[in-house]
Design a protein around this motif. Sequence first.
Motif, PDB file in Angstrom:
ATOM      1  N   LYS A 331       0.834  -1.204   0.000  1.00 17.05           N
ATOM      2  CA  LYS A 331       0.000   0.000   0.000  1.00 17.05           C
ATOM      3  C   LYS A 331       0.864   1.247   0.000  1.00 17.05           C
ATOM      4  N   LYS A 332       0.390   2.282  -0.678  1.00 15.64           N
ATOM      5  CA  LYS A 332       1.151   3.522  -0.769  1.00 15.64           C
ATOM      6  C   LYS A 332       0.262   4.696  -0.401  1.00 15.64           C
ATOM      7  N   LEU A 334      -0.912   8.596  -1.218  1.00 16.18           N
ATOM      8  CA  LEU A 334      -1.146   9.223  -2.510  1.00 16.18           C
ATOM      9  C   LEU A 334       0.119   9.925  -2.994  1.00 16.18           C
ATOM     10  N   SER A 336       3.310   9.166  -2.322  1.00 15.15           N
ATOM     11  CA  SER A 336       4.301   8.185  -2.776  1.00 15.15           C
ATOM     12  C   SER A 336       3.860   7.523  -4.063  1.00 15.15           C
ATOM     13  N   SER A 337       2.545   7.363  -4.254  1.00 13.45           N
ATOM     14  CA  SER A 337       2.040   6.801  -5.500  1.00 13.45           C
ATOM     15  C   SER A 337       2.324   7.733  -6.678  1.00 13.45           C
ATOM     16  N   SER A 340       6.077   7.467  -7.402  1.00 13.50           N
ATOM     17  CA  SER A 340       6.449   6.213  -8.060  1.00 13.50           C
ATOM     18  C   SER A 340       5.969   6.174  -9.500  1.00 13.50           C
ATOM     19  N   THR A 341       4.847   6.849  -9.788  1.00 12.40           N
ATOM     20  CA  THR A 341       4.372   6.920 -11.176  1.00 12.40           C
ATOM     21  C   THR A 341       5.346   7.713 -12.032  1.00 12.40           C
ATOM     22  N   SER A 426      -4.874  12.785  -9.601  1.00 13.50           N
ATOM     23  CA  SER A 426      -4.507  11.482  -9.032  1.00 13.50           C
ATOM     24  C   SER A 426      -5.397  11.195  -7.834  1.00 13.50           C
ATOM     25  N   ASN A 428      -6.431   8.413  -4.717  1.00  9.71           N
ATOM     26  CA  ASN A 428      -6.021   7.255  -3.926  1.00  9.71           C
ATOM     27  C   ASN A 428      -7.112   6.187  -4.052  1.00  9.71           C
ATOM     28  N   GLU A 430      -6.793   3.007  -3.114  1.00 16.88           N
ATOM     29  CA  GLU A 430      -6.561   1.872  -2.219  1.00 16.88           C
ATOM     30  C   GLU A 430      -7.355   1.966  -0.927  1.00 16.88           C
TER      31      GLU A 430
END
Length: 609
Positions: A331-332, A334, A336-337, A340-341, A426, A428, A430
């Motif tokens: 799980k990340k 928002l 960090s997501s 990473s994108t 973006s 979240n 998850e």
Amino acid sequence: MQKKSSAGDGDAIKPSTVPSQATKGDLHPEHPRRHKRRTPDEFHGIQVNYCKNPQCSNFGVPIGKKTAIGTNAYRIVASAKGFPQGHCNGCGEHFPLKSNQGIYEELSRMMKALEPAEPAPSCPVTSCRNHGTEVSQGKAFYSSFGVTSTGSQRYKCKACQKTFSVSSRPQTRQRLSHKNKTLFKLIVNKTPIRRMAEIADMDVKTVYAKIDFIHRQCMAFAQSRESKLPVMSFPRLYVSVDHQDYVINWVKREDKRNTVLTAVATAENTTQYIFAMHLNFDPSVDAMATEEDAVQRCDHELPAPYRRYARLWTQADYEKTVKISKAAKSKKTLSSSIESTYQAAEERDDIESPDEIISTEKLPEMGMQVHSEYTLYAHFMYLSHLFQGAEKVRIFMDQDSGIRAACLAAFKERIKERAADSFYVSINKEFTVDEKRRAVAEAKKTIAKLMKDEGIENKQDAILTLLKRRISEAQILGKWKDRWVFHPLATMSEPEKAMCHLTDLGGYDENHLAWLYNKASLHGVDAYFNQVRRRLSLLERGIHTSSNSGRVWNGYAPYNPSMVQKMLDVLRVVHNFTLAGATDKKTPAMRIGLANAVITYEDILYWKS
């Protein structure tokens, strides 16, 4: 868009266009050793190879052009073998080069949706002076000549005396036409093919034939309405863009790899109208003939943007790029997501290509898969054509470097004129249901506290006040130092949301800017993607298991990739013109001005131009 020439490399790819094998020792005209070009040529007015940084003076300036003081605006560098890049001497941004011809071919495929499927009826004798003169021109050219046994109107040409018939009903020559409506409704209500056959009491072959008929009618009806969009006036359009993957089942027991295709869709957030949904698959291409020609041309030895078949996934492409996915499963947050994108995009050889074919996937058994970035470029150029009458266009898109590049290329002139703005959005995804509810409750408390503390009476004013503060404190993320703003409001569909203004050229006051950030949302396209999964049995999500080594099996998924686009086309027409909202009783087409009333299933089935 210009018309395709009658001959040359712009022609459709057919077996007859494949050249004979070159004699031994000769080089194909497009062999790498004969390749002299440094940059891809413009093709039919299309040139997408330039800096895509809106803040740069070279934004939209084609590669190969010099600056105002006579220096080169760009230089060519390498990202990886076969992937040349342009380096902007103005801002230092790198951008992968693309085949303009490949984009033109993909756009031509999409533009067919706005062209009549069949020419208007006229005298069939090609040498007759009335050939091409529509029967609707009347008695000066044709006279009525009775009807056929099936009820079709017959005409007699007054120039050559030839008689011919014109079907007045689209269902002419169809057996069981009374079951068309039942089958139509079953298609968009998540009924598997064999259950359709059982309910409608017909064999599966007949079901497929009727699906083809229904699809033709949907496309013809949509063309009659949507061809008007380029000349319609819109004060504002708030559109959301994203893509969705679909799995095609394997057809051979000895090769149990899936084919995964991607469709990009654009929705108008206010009206919920779906302007287009394009799949990265071309069913009209002869794969065997294309593969043979690619080998003869040594196409795979050329850098990607200079290939004759640059937009298509060839077997050589697949074998070169297949690899095991290393996506993180933890799980990340928002933030960090988002980071990473950016990192994942930067690590790709071609930053604009979202395709990630892995070892459990394969190319289609029929037709040919299109590189996703070419579908994206063509999709946005298609939108640009539709939006000609829009005063302002606000484009909200998923965080994807390919979508960003395609959007900025297609709308570059309007961006410079401040008639178009684009935002990354973006979300979240998850959060569990309980986490979403907590996020919504906490956002309400924060807004309520601000209203109480500062005496703000209107909730919307409170949200804009918080947004202005967060814009001034924007979080810088990613290599390109993009400024991300986290929205203070939470909803069940978007419990945590961050936005990045990609076309911030300055000049907007803080109230205008806050209003734009507040409008940024993917809810239009995401809601439609949910509808696709819920209403189309063929396109529901497949099931992963611990024993299938990454493969996905879905008992209802199609085996023929062309069925995916047909299903998407049919549902899009039904969604836009037939399904009315529960509150206002209007369809998206009524809200946007393409219809005055709900269009029934019968209206589409029996529509004729």
